[in-house]
Design a protein around this motif. Structure first.
Motif, PDB file in Angstrom:
ATOM      1  N   HIS A 257       0.837  -1.202   0.000  1.00  7.87           N
ATOM      2  CA  HIS A 257       0.000   0.000   0.000  1.00  7.87           C
ATOM      3  C   HIS A 257       0.875   1.257   0.000  1.00  7.87           C
TER       4      HIS A 257
ATOM      5  N   CYS B  13      -9.723   4.763   2.142  1.00  5.49           N
ATOM      6  CA  CYS B  13      -8.272   4.785   2.030  1.00  5.49           C
ATOM      7  C   CYS B  13      -7.741   6.028   2.751  1.00  5.49           C
TER       8      CYS B  13
ATOM      9  N   CYS C 296      -7.207  10.291  -2.216  1.00  5.57           N
ATOM     10  CA  CYS C 296      -7.394   9.050  -2.975  1.00  5.57           C
ATOM     11  C   CYS C 296      -8.868   8.787  -3.205  1.00  5.57           C
TER      12      CYS C 296
ATOM     13  N   CYS D 252      -5.960  -0.963  -1.565  1.00  6.32           N
ATOM     14  CA  CYS D 252      -6.838   0.061  -2.143  1.00  6.32           C
ATOM     15  C   CYS D 252      -6.754  -0.057  -3.662  1.00  6.32           C
TER      16      CYS D 252
ATOM     17  N   CYS E 265      -5.441   3.594  -5.487  1.00  7.82           N
ATOM     18  CA  CYS E 265      -4.073   4.126  -5.495  1.00  7.82           C
ATOM     19  C   CYS E 265      -2.998   3.039  -5.573  1.00  7.82           C
TER      20      CYS E 265
END
Ligand SMILES: [Zn+2]
Length: 258
Positions: free
Chosen positions: A169, A231, A236, A253, A256
């Motif tokens: 992430h 997120c 985002c 997510c 992104c």
């Protein structure tokens, strides 16, 4: 434990995930713990006997350190307390493990590197041996997903399921993409390899420092266990999804992480 002698060992069952090694209590009793170190998720207590006590917490194992009481008034024992080390320091070190996926083994210290669980481990993620170059070399031409690759202990040692999701992430990489995207055909690192190697170090350093912050409250994770929640990356607007990869949950997510 360090520099203390193991006065006695109270072994309360014959096995954890595997049986305890032969003469476990006898081989520990009277020995001094020379040093405590770690490799991947294995805790290593080197002993004055020339052996090393290798320990893994498994899923639910943990240690607590308590004041040792005289034998006449033994410490309160939980049914999941499986091993109690009575130390010359006056402390008892208690291994508790409800699910019993933990491991304890005794190995000649000189043969530690060749032990079946340690011999194939990749570099320590927080060491200088682990960087974008090392990551790219391990991922060159690899069709396996990025998430599964980060859980492969030969690529990087001791990065667990939670921090693999967190690092992907932070790096903005989708967990399902093939690992080969990190490397050129010759195995040189691409930009994503630099981002991911840095993200792995960042999430682990944050996790380690949080451990010493007793005042911490609330979920410490960016994506892990945050399914359907927004997120946290600025602007985002995505929400966290959960999918199963190789039998393990991955949180990411879709907006992104590409
Ligand atoms: Zn996002």
């Amino acid at each position: 434990m360090v520099r203390a002698r193991i006065k006695a060992v109270d072994l309360r069952r014959p096995d954890l995930r595997r049986p305890f090694p032969r003469h476990f209590v006898k081989r520990l009793t009277g020995e001094t713990v020379v040093a405590l170190t770690r490799r991947a998720k294995y805790l290593l207590a080197s002993l004055s006997s020339g052996e090393t006590l290798l320990m893994h917490l498994g899923m639910s194992g943990w240690f607590r350190v308590v004041r040792d009481l005289p034998a006449a008034r033994p410490a309160k024992i939980d049914p999941h307390d499986h091993v109690v080390f009575h130390m010359s320091s006056g402390k008892a070190v208690v291994f508790n493990d409800p699910r019993r996926f933990g491991v304890m083994d005794l190995v000649r210290s000189g043969q530690l590197r060749d032990h079946q669980v340690l011999s194939r481990l990749g570099p320590e993620p927080l060491s200088g041996d682990f960087d974008a170059g090392a990551l790219a070399r391990a991922c060159r031409g690899k069709k396996t997903s990025l998430k599964a690759t980060l859980l492969d202990q030969r690529v990087v040692a001791g990065l667990g399921n939670i921090y693999a999701s967190e690092a992907l992430h932070v790096a903005g990489l989708s967990p399902g993409r093939p690992a080969s995207i990190l490397a050129t055909p010759r195995g040189a690192p691409r930009e994503a390899a630099y981002r991911l190697a840095a993200a792995i170090k960042q999430v682990l350093e944050k996790a380690v420092s949080r451990r010493s912050d007793d005042g911490y409250r609330g979920s410490p994770f960016l994506v892990y266990d945050r399914q359907d929640e927004p997120c946290l990356k600025k602007k985002c607007g995505g929400s966290i999804r959960r999918r199963t990869q190789g039998g393990r949950s991955t949180f990411y997510c879709p907006v992104c992480q590409r």
